[in-house]
Motif scaffolding. Structure first.
Motif, PDB file in Angstrom:
ATOM      1  N   VAL A  36       0.871  -1.178   0.000  1.00 20.79           N
ATOM      2  CA  VAL A  36       0.000   0.000   0.000  1.00 20.79           C
ATOM      3  C   VAL A  36       0.906   1.225   0.000  1.00 20.79           C
ATOM      4  O   VAL A  36       1.709   1.414   0.909  1.00 20.79           O
ATOM      5  N   GLN A  37       0.796   2.036  -1.043  1.00 21.20           N
ATOM      6  CA  GLN A  37       1.752   3.117  -1.263  1.00 21.20           C
ATOM      7  C   GLN A  37       1.366   4.390  -0.509  1.00 21.20           C
ATOM      8  O   GLN A  37       0.193   4.716  -0.361  1.00 21.20           O
ATOM      9  N   LEU A  38       2.401   5.107  -0.082  1.00 20.46           N
ATOM     10  CA  LEU A  38       2.215   6.373   0.618  1.00 20.46           C
ATOM     11  C   LEU A  38       1.871   7.487  -0.356  1.00 20.46           C
ATOM     12  O   LEU A  38       1.123   8.409  -0.021  1.00 20.46           O
ATOM     13  N   THR A  39       2.455   7.432  -1.546  1.00 19.91           N
ATOM     14  CA  THR A  39       2.172   8.383  -2.630  1.00 19.91           C
ATOM     15  C   THR A  39       2.120   7.602  -3.929  1.00 19.91           C
ATOM     16  O   THR A  39       2.487   6.424  -3.993  1.00 19.91           O
ATOM     17  N   ALA A  40       1.711   8.276  -4.996  1.00 25.68           N
ATOM     18  CA  ALA A  40       1.625   7.616  -6.300  1.00 25.68           C
ATOM     19  C   ALA A  40       2.967   7.552  -7.011  1.00 25.68           C
ATOM     20  O   ALA A  40       3.086   6.885  -8.037  1.00 25.68           O
ATOM     21  N   GLY A  41       3.972   8.230  -6.509  1.00 23.33           N
ATOM     22  CA  GLY A  41       5.211   8.382  -7.260  1.00 23.33           C
ATOM     23  C   GLY A  41       6.127   7.189  -7.296  1.00 23.33           C
ATOM     24  O   GLY A  41       6.979   7.104  -8.180  1.00 23.33           O
ATOM     25  N   TYR A  42       5.986   6.242  -6.346  1.00 20.98           N
ATOM     26  CA  TYR A  42       6.993   5.184  -6.234  1.00 20.98           C
ATOM     27  C   TYR A  42       6.346   3.827  -5.965  1.00 20.98           C
ATOM     28  O   TYR A  42       6.794   3.051  -5.132  1.00 20.98           O
ATOM     29  N   ALA A  43       5.272   3.528  -6.699  1.00 17.42           N
ATOM     30  CA  ALA A  43       4.587   2.246  -6.561  1.00 17.42           C
ATOM     31  C   ALA A  43       5.387   1.144  -7.249  1.00 17.42           C
ATOM     32  O   ALA A  43       6.118   1.388  -8.205  1.00 17.42           O
ATOM     33  N   GLU A  44       5.223  -0.098  -6.774  1.00 16.42           N
ATOM     34  CA  GLU A  44       5.905  -1.222  -7.430  1.00 16.42           C
ATOM     35  C   GLU A  44       5.041  -1.828  -8.514  1.00 16.42           C
ATOM     36  O   GLU A  44       5.520  -2.624  -9.315  1.00 16.42           O
ATOM     37  N   ASN A  45       3.758  -1.437  -8.561  1.00 12.41           N
ATOM     38  CA  ASN A  45       2.841  -1.995  -9.551  1.00 12.41           C
ATOM     39  C   ASN A  45       1.654  -1.045  -9.691  1.00 12.41           C
ATOM     40  O   ASN A  45       1.208  -0.472  -8.695  1.00 12.41           O
ATOM     41  N   PRO A  46       1.109  -0.862 -10.900  1.00 12.58           N
ATOM     42  CA  PRO A  46      -0.023   0.047 -11.053  1.00 12.58           C
ATOM     43  C   PRO A  46      -1.315  -0.477 -10.434  1.00 12.58           C
ATOM     44  O   PRO A  46      -2.306   0.254 -10.387  1.00 12.58           O
ATOM     45  N   GLY A  47      -1.302  -1.708  -9.950  1.00  7.24           N
ATOM     46  CA  GLY A  47      -2.436  -2.238  -9.206  1.00  7.24           C
ATOM     47  C   GLY A  47      -2.326  -2.020  -7.716  1.00  7.24           C
ATOM     48  O   GLY A  47      -3.190  -2.471  -6.954  1.00  7.24           O
ATOM     49  N   ASN A  48      -1.270  -1.330  -7.255  1.00  7.39           N
ATOM     50  CA  ASN A  48      -1.131  -1.029  -5.827  1.00  7.39           C
ATOM     51  C   ASN A  48      -2.218  -0.072  -5.356  1.00  7.39           C
ATOM     52  O   ASN A  48      -2.732   0.745  -6.128  1.00  7.39           O
ATOM     53  N   LEU A  49      -2.536  -0.154  -4.086  1.00 10.66           N
ATOM     54  CA  LEU A  49      -3.339   0.882  -3.443  1.00 10.66           C
ATOM     55  C   LEU A  49      -2.450   2.064  -3.107  1.00 10.66           C
ATOM     56  O   LEU A  49      -1.251   1.908  -2.831  1.00 10.66           O
ATOM     57  N   VAL A  50      -3.023   3.264  -3.133  1.00 12.08           N
ATOM     58  CA  VAL A  50      -2.348   4.485  -2.700  1.00 12.08           C
ATOM     59  C   VAL A  50      -3.265   5.140  -1.676  1.00 12.08           C
ATOM     60  O   VAL A  50      -4.438   5.399  -1.975  1.00 12.08           O
ATOM     61  N   ALA A  85      10.727   1.126  -8.115  1.00  8.60           N
ATOM     62  CA  ALA A  85       9.437   1.680  -8.520  1.00  8.60           C
ATOM     63  C   ALA A  85       9.157   1.351  -9.987  1.00  8.60           C
ATOM     64  O   ALA A  85      10.063   1.308 -10.825  1.00  8.60           O
ATOM     65  N   TYR A  86       7.899   1.107 -10.276  1.00  5.52           N
ATOM     66  CA  TYR A  86       7.458   0.707 -11.613  1.00  5.52           C
ATOM     67  C   TYR A  86       7.717   1.855 -12.590  1.00  5.52           C
ATOM     68  O   TYR A  86       7.082   2.913 -12.531  1.00  5.52           O
ATOM     69  N   ALA A  87       8.667   1.638 -13.491  1.00  7.59           N
ATOM     70  CA  ALA A  87       9.168   2.727 -14.330  1.00  7.59           C
ATOM     71  C   ALA A  87       8.103   3.422 -15.181  1.00  7.59           C
ATOM     72  O   ALA A  87       8.156   4.644 -15.351  1.00  7.59           O
ATOM     73  N   PRO A  88       7.104   2.707 -15.752  1.00 11.28           N
ATOM     74  CA  PRO A  88       6.115   3.411 -16.574  1.00 11.28           C
ATOM     75  C   PRO A  88       5.298   4.461 -15.821  1.00 11.28           C
ATOM     76  O   PRO A  88       4.696   5.326 -16.448  1.00 11.28           O
ATOM     77  N   THR A  89       5.265   4.383 -14.488  1.00  8.47           N
ATOM     78  CA  THR A  89       4.492   5.363 -13.722  1.00  8.47           C
ATOM     79  C   THR A  89       5.347   6.143 -12.742  1.00  8.47           C
ATOM     80  O   THR A  89       4.818   6.898 -11.924  1.00  8.47           O
ATOM     81  N   SER A  90       6.675   5.997 -12.807  1.00  6.51           N
ATOM     82  CA  SER A  90       7.529   6.552 -11.759  1.00  6.51           C
ATOM     83  C   SER A  90       8.832   7.104 -12.321  1.00  6.51           C
ATOM     84  O   SER A  90       9.231   6.783 -13.447  1.00  6.51           O
ATOM     85  N   ASN A  91       9.511   7.884 -11.496  1.00  5.65           N
ATOM     86  CA  ASN A  91      10.924   8.181 -11.663  1.00  5.65           C
ATOM     87  C   ASN A  91      11.638   7.522 -10.487  1.00  5.65           C
ATOM     88  O   ASN A  91      11.723   8.104  -9.409  1.00  5.65           O
ATOM     89  N   PRO A  92      12.121   6.283 -10.635  1.00 10.99           N
ATOM     90  CA  PRO A  92      12.658   5.557  -9.494  1.00 10.99           C
ATOM     91  C   PRO A  92      13.778   6.313  -8.782  1.00 10.99           C
ATOM     92  O   PRO A  92      14.655   6.897  -9.413  1.00 10.99           O
ATOM     93  N   LYS A  93      13.723   6.279  -7.449  1.00 10.31           N
ATOM     94  CA  LYS A  93      14.753   6.887  -6.613  1.00 10.31           C
ATOM     95  C   LYS A  93      15.187   5.887  -5.555  1.00 10.31           C
ATOM     96  O   LYS A  93      14.347   5.228  -4.932  1.00 10.31           O
ATOM     97  N   GLY A  94      16.507   5.788  -5.347  1.00  6.73           N
ATOM     98  CA  GLY A  94      17.032   4.918  -4.321  1.00  6.73           C
ATOM     99  C   GLY A  94      17.976   5.672  -3.415  1.00  6.73           C
ATOM    100  O   GLY A  94      18.216   6.867  -3.603  1.00  6.73           O
ATOM    101  N   PRO A  95      18.560   4.986  -2.430  1.00  9.66           N
ATOM    102  CA  PRO A  95      19.528   5.648  -1.549  1.00  9.66           C
ATOM    103  C   PRO A  95      20.697   6.245  -2.326  1.00  9.66           C
ATOM    104  O   PRO A  95      21.239   7.291  -1.950  1.00  9.66           O
ATOM    105  N   SER A  96      21.089   5.562  -3.423  1.00 15.02           N
ATOM    106  CA  SER A  96      22.167   6.035  -4.290  1.00 15.02           C
ATOM    107  C   SER A  96      21.744   5.842  -5.737  1.00 15.02           C
ATOM    108  O   SER A  96      20.886   5.020  -6.040  1.00 15.02           O
ATOM    109  N   ALA A  97      22.347   6.623  -6.613  1.00 12.80           N
ATOM    110  CA  ALA A  97      22.009   6.541  -8.037  1.00 12.80           C
ATOM    111  C   ALA A  97      22.647   5.305  -8.670  1.00 12.80           C
ATOM    112  O   ALA A  97      23.781   4.937  -8.331  1.00 12.80           O
TER     113      ALA A  97
END
Length: 376
Positions: A36-50, A85-97
């Motif tokens: 269940v995602q906190l925001t829409a920006g970093y979901a693992e799947n477009p079927g996740n809840l936000v 994060a699911y790339a088609p709906t996100s700009n993935p961000k991690g601890p490091s690039a």
């Protein structure tokens, strides 16, 4: 489990509500809704809840009500996929690039890391208001908090990188912010890897240090799992062998914490579950695929009617295909259309990918103006 049954706008569907109602009727003590995602920006799947202030609270209340029938506790697993994060709906961000085949992400900023605990707290507070029984903070399987724990993916040189005490800082801060938001009696669980099974990554010694640190936190339960969804990593659930995957680590963890311990992964029979609890290593058993195959398994176990479900056997399975198969089985349960026959992997992959494609289009339209989405 990530059921991928959301409607593409981050809200539950009738099939998703029915799935958790079925599990509640089947005798589960606790159901946990994966990712269940906190925001829409970093979901693992477009079927996740936000779930945040922009969500329709009444639709979540309906999910909580039906998934909490029969005395079952329905908890939300709070997630942030980070670099995964699911790339088609996100700009993935991690601890490091990173810029690797199958793994590309930019580095999350210090200010964004500092805001994370409040995001977890905000969604947990809404979960409490909606009538859910508790939350689980996801720090396993290679998602953002798990990425911070791993020296393989966390190369930071600020207060969130380096020694394990720094790498676990976002996790501990998320737990305490969430506790402040929901008060002393609302359950907060924590999902933690025993290791991520990658050379140079988060290992059992660091995991034990994290468990010891969590012993002094306000978390109520530690759920032990393992493995990661990073590209090329072998899934623990696809490995050969029988029995719980991480039981030996749980025994080691028991020595460094007084918190209740839950163990998830590899439980396929009633004997596996009973033996693990009887040994004193764990207090609670987590079931995943077994409940996809038989939603009423707890009741059947208590009635001595079905010691183990029949697991399908797949050979030469392409990457991701078995996960797709089980996900599609969840959809069948939610539609009350499951059959005793096991369909093929190719059909499951086609359905899974087709569902993702259609929900992605809905997601992009719905969240096009939300902060944290692809436009940022």
């Amino acid at each position: 489990m990530s059921d991928a049954l959301g409607d593409g706008t981050g809200h539950p569907t009738a099939e998703q509500i029915r799935l958790y109602q079925r599990w509640a009727a089947g005798g589960l003590a606790v159901s946990i809704i994966g990712e269940v995602q906190l925001t829409a920006g970093y979901a693992e799947n477009p079927g996740n809840l936000v779930f945040n202030e922009a969500s329709d609270l009444e639709r979540f209340r309906e999910l909580a009500r039906h998934g909490g029938e029969n005395g079952t506790q329905l908890w939300l697993q709070l997630g942030h996929a980070g670099a995964l994060a699911y790339a088609p709906t996100s700009n993935p961000k991690g601890p490091s690039a990173f810029n690797l085949p199958g793994l590309r992400c930019v580095e999350i900023t210090r200010d964004e890391v500092r805001q994370l605990p409040e995001h977890f707290a905000r969604t947990a507070r809404l979960a409490q208001q909606a009538g859910f029984g508790g939350v689980q903070i996801h720090a396993a399987h290679g998602f953002l908090l798990s990425q911070f724990l791993s020296p393989l993916f966390n190369k930071r040189n600020d207060e969130y990188g380096g020694a394990i005490a720094n790498r676990m800082r976002p996790l501990l801060e998320a737990v305490e912010a969430t506790r402040d938001a929901v008060g002393p009696s609302f359950p907060i669980a924590l999902k933690l890897n025993s290791s991520d099974k990658l050379e140079g990554g988060f290992d059992e010694e660091d995991a034990l240090k994290a468990v010891a640190a969590l012993d002094g936190s306000s978390a109520d339960l530690i759920d032990i799992s393992g493995g990661t969804y990073f590209p090329g990593a072998k899934s623990a659930s696809d490995r050969a062998g029988h029995g719980p995957y991480f039981l030996e680590f749980a025994r080691r963890a028991r020595a460094v914490t007084t918190k209740p311990l839950m163990l998830t992964g590899g439980f396929k029979t009633r004997a596996h579950a009973e033996d693990a609890v009887a040994s004193g290593a764990v207090d609670i058993v987590g079931l995943a695929r077994a409940l996809v195959l038989e939603p009423s398994l707890p009741i059947l176990w208590k009635a001595d009617r079905k010691p183990e479900p029949l697991f399908p056997k797949f050979s030469d399975a392409p990457d991701g295909s078995i996960t797709a198969w089980y996900t599609m089985r969840l959809a069948e349960i939610g539609a009350d259309k499951e059959t005793p026959d096991f369909g093929g992997l190719e059909q499951a992959i086609l359905k899974y990918e087709g569902g993702n494609k259609s929900r992605t289009q809905v997601w992009l339209r719905h969240f096009s103006n939300e902060s944290g989405h692809t436009q940022e």
